[in-house]
Design an enzyme around this catalytic site. Structure first.
Site, mmCIF file in Angstrom:
data_model
loop_
_atom_site.group_PDB
_atom_site.id
_atom_site.type_symbol
_atom_site.label_atom_id
_atom_site.label_comp_id
_atom_site.label_asym_id
_atom_site.label_seq_id
_atom_site.Cartn_x
_atom_site.Cartn_y
_atom_site.Cartn_z
ATOM 1 N N ASN A 1 11.902 7.708 -3.373
ATOM 2 C CA ASN A 1 11.565 6.989 -2.147
ATOM 3 C C ASN A 1 12.372 7.433 -0.930
ATOM 4 O OD1 ASN A 1 10.311 4.685 -0.615
ATOM 5 N ND2 ASN A 1 12.474 4.123 -0.477
ATOM 6 N N ALA B 1 3.725 7.419 10.760
ATOM 7 C CA ALA B 1 3.455 5.986 10.585
ATOM 8 C C ALA B 1 4.043 5.603 9.242
ATOM 9 C CB ALA B 1 1.949 5.710 10.584
ATOM 10 N N ASP C 1 6.954 0.212 3.034
ATOM 11 C CA ASP C 1 7.299 1.624 2.849
ATOM 12 C C ASP C 1 8.814 1.810 2.908
ATOM 13 O OD1 ASP C 1 7.289 4.373 2.681
ATOM 14 O OD2 ASP C 1 6.378 4.715 4.636
ATOM 15 N N ASP D 1 13.860 7.301 4.653
ATOM 16 C CA ASP D 1 12.661 7.083 3.847
ATOM 17 C C ASP D 1 11.756 8.314 3.884
ATOM 18 O OD1 ASP D 1 11.036 4.905 2.408
ATOM 19 O OD2 ASP D 1 9.593 5.790 3.806
ATOM 20 N N ASP E 1 8.694 10.724 3.856
ATOM 21 C CA ASP E 1 7.325 10.589 4.370
ATOM 22 C C ASP E 1 6.342 11.276 3.424
ATOM 23 O OD1 ASP E 1 4.948 10.558 5.693
ATOM 24 O OD2 ASP E 1 5.665 11.580 7.501
ATOM 25 N N ASP F 1 11.278 5.159 -9.967
ATOM 26 C CA ASP F 1 11.985 4.112 -9.230
ATOM 27 C C ASP F 1 11.204 3.677 -7.985
ATOM 28 O OD1 ASP F 1 14.486 2.594 -8.662
ATOM 29 O OD2 ASP F 1 14.528 3.867 -6.881
ATOM 30 N N HIS G 1 7.290 1.083 -2.907
ATOM 31 C CA HIS G 1 7.640 1.583 -1.575
ATOM 32 C C HIS G 1 7.137 3.015 -1.350
ATOM 33 C CE1 HIS G 1 10.342 -1.868 -1.392
ATOM 34 N NE2 HIS G 1 10.806 -1.508 -2.567
ATOM 35 N N GLU H 1 8.710 1.310 -11.875
ATOM 36 C CA GLU H 1 9.385 0.075 -11.484
ATOM 37 C C GLU H 1 8.662 -0.481 -10.273
ATOM 38 O OE1 GLU H 1 13.227 -1.755 -9.269
ATOM 39 O OE2 GLU H 1 12.404 0.202 -8.812
HETATM 40 CA CA CA Z 1 8.980 4.628 1.204
#
Ligand code: CA
Length: 482
Positions: free
Chosen positions: A98, A177, A190, A196, A198, A227, A231, A258
């Site tokens: 993630n 976005a 997200d 984070d 993309d 994991d 998200h 998860e």
């Molecule tokens: Ca994410």
């Protein structure tokens, strides 16, 4: 399956060696797969593994002040995996995709601050921030992959170095976005932490797919624990598993995700999106256990399996009692109380359905403190191997005391069992183990009850359980080969 780590293990780089030395024992007690912690280089040598810095560094390069990870070196990991395979144990790697942490340098780019509870809602105009998004891996260079990460490979960050302000920043730019296909909590979930990734960016998708194939081959993996998938764009996960499985050819490749949500509707929807090609942890069942262990007698055990994966989609349910996130002091703390652990493990380990996962912390202990549950888990694993066969008949007919019978099967003569769990006072249940077993003497194997019972001509017997306890009854002197 055993989850072979807990949150508070000492960061001394010895887990891979310990696992190697433990492989034979694990095989003997009936463990057939281990879920190992993230083996990728984190922020430092203390990182549990979820603050991933470099996915291609499995404890091989001098980066972030350390060659090894919290758990050891890549060489030690490979030796552990070889030893596990020699003992017939599969290896599932914890894969954290993630986000990335501990960038090598900052970059300047435009972003907007968003409302943490409403991530689609900007609370500032777009402006230039300085974020930790530059990854060039000076210790690894171009080994295994020449890919370098920049701000445009990420969708959000939580820190502006320029003014040292913490916020959730959504990165602005072409096609930028929050991702589709993520959990809808906070309008769009997200963003979880760090930088984070993309997963709408084609170069990112290609790079992470290549990494998935690489790490699977490099470590000879049998599966993955994915994991934080609520998200991550679900389309990416689908494609990623497709690529990894294609690279494995005819060999099956296991995957469990998860998706940390207790409501069955969310789990159900995600499974459908993934065409049921991934298992999920039964978070709903975990929270039913959590409720039951809090409420005790006030909990209605007839509803224990209501709205769980185990009842709704048992073929893709990984059942567990606790894990590194639910244990005390962790991010999703919901640790099951000690009195309920035997009940929880009895129900998941002796069940006809679900893929049970034993938590390292419950078997070996947490924070260096020995677990009081190892003995009962050993007993239950032994019973699982010897007796937990055949059709299951469930008796969810009393608010305090529930039970089930496993009827045994022809391939395991003498197998079969009767389980009872009580959250209230002492209880009993008249359960049918089959008329072919009339006259047999059965006894209770957790050691809690010394009495014996004789199966009646009708195949039934009155099996007892003490209040707040688990009882597991099997045929005494059954000639069991395991
Ligand atoms: Ca994410």
């Amino acid at each position: 399956m055993m989850q072979y780590f807990e949150w508070n293990l000492p960061a001394d780089g010895t887990l891979w060696t310990r696992l190697k030395e433990d492989a034979k024992h694990l095989s003997e007690i009936g463990i057939t797969a281990v879920w190992i912690p993230p083996a990728t280089k984190g922020q430092n040598d203390q990182d549990v593994g979820y603050g991933v810095y470099d996915v291609y560094d499995l404890g091989e390069f001098d980066q972030k002040g350390t060659v090894r990870t919290k758990y050891g070196t890549k060489q030690q990991l490979k030796e552990a995996i070889d030893e596990l395979h020699k003992n017939g144990i599969q290896v599932y790697l914890d894969v954290v995709m993630n986000h990335k942490a501990a960038a090598d340098y900052t970059e300047k780019f435009k972003a907007v601050e968003v409302d943490p509870q409403h991530r689609e809602k900007a609370v500032s105009d777009p402006y230039e921030i300085e974020g930790w998004t530059g990854f060039n891996f000076p210790g690894r260079g171009d080994n295994y992959s020449p890919f370098k990460w920049h701000w445009y490979h990420f969708s959000g960050v939580d820190y502006n170095q320029a003014n040292k302000k913490k916020a959730i920043y959504m990165i602005e730019g072409d096609n930028k976005a929050w991702s589709n296909g993520v959990d809808s909590e906070n309008d769009n979930y997200d963003y979880l932490m760090f930088a984070d990734i993309d997963f709408n960016h084609p170069d990112v998708i290609k790079e992470m797919n290549q990494w998935g194939v690489w790490v699977t081959k490099e470590l000879n993996l049998d599966g993955m624990r994915l994991d934080a998938i609520k998200h991550i764009n679900n389309e990416f996960i689908k494609g990623f598993l497709g690529e990894v499985r294609a690279a494995k050819g005819k060999e099956p490749f296991y995957a469990v995700g998860e998706y940390w949500k207790s409501d069955i509707g969310s789990l159900d929807a995600y499974l459908a999106e993934q065409d049921y090609n991934v298992d999920l942890f039964d978070v709903s069942l975990h929270y039913n256990m959590y409720q039951a262990c809090q409420d005790g007698r006030a909990f209605d055990m007839r509803k224990f399996l209501d709205d769980t994966l185990l009842s709704k989609h048992p073929e893709v349910a990984v059942t567990f009692v606790d894990n590194h996130d639910s244990q005390h002091g962790s991010s999703l703390e919901s640790q099951i109380k000690d009195w309920f652990k035997p009940l929880g493990y009895g129900i998941i380990l002796l069940n006809e359905k679900g893929y049970p996962c034993v938590f390292f912390g419950d078997y070996y202990g947490m924070g260096g403190k020995e677990s009081p549950h190892r003995t009962i888990i050993d007993i239950l694993l032994d019973v699982r191997k010897k007796y937990a066969y055949g059709e299951q008949v469930t008796y969810a007919d009393h608010p305090d005391t529930v039970g089930f019978v496993r009827k045994g099967d022809k391939d395991h003569p003498g197998s079969g069992l009767a389980l009872l769990a009580s959250v209230g006072t002492d209880g009993y249940k008249d359960m049918d183990v089959g008329t072919e077993r009339k006259g047999q003497v059965w006894h209770e194997v957790t050691g809690d009850i010394k009495d014996e019972v004789t199966i009646g001509d009708d195949g039934k017997a009155r099996f007892t359980v003490r209040g707040g306890k688990l009882a597991v009854w099997v045929q005494k002197d059954a000639d069991i080969k395991s």
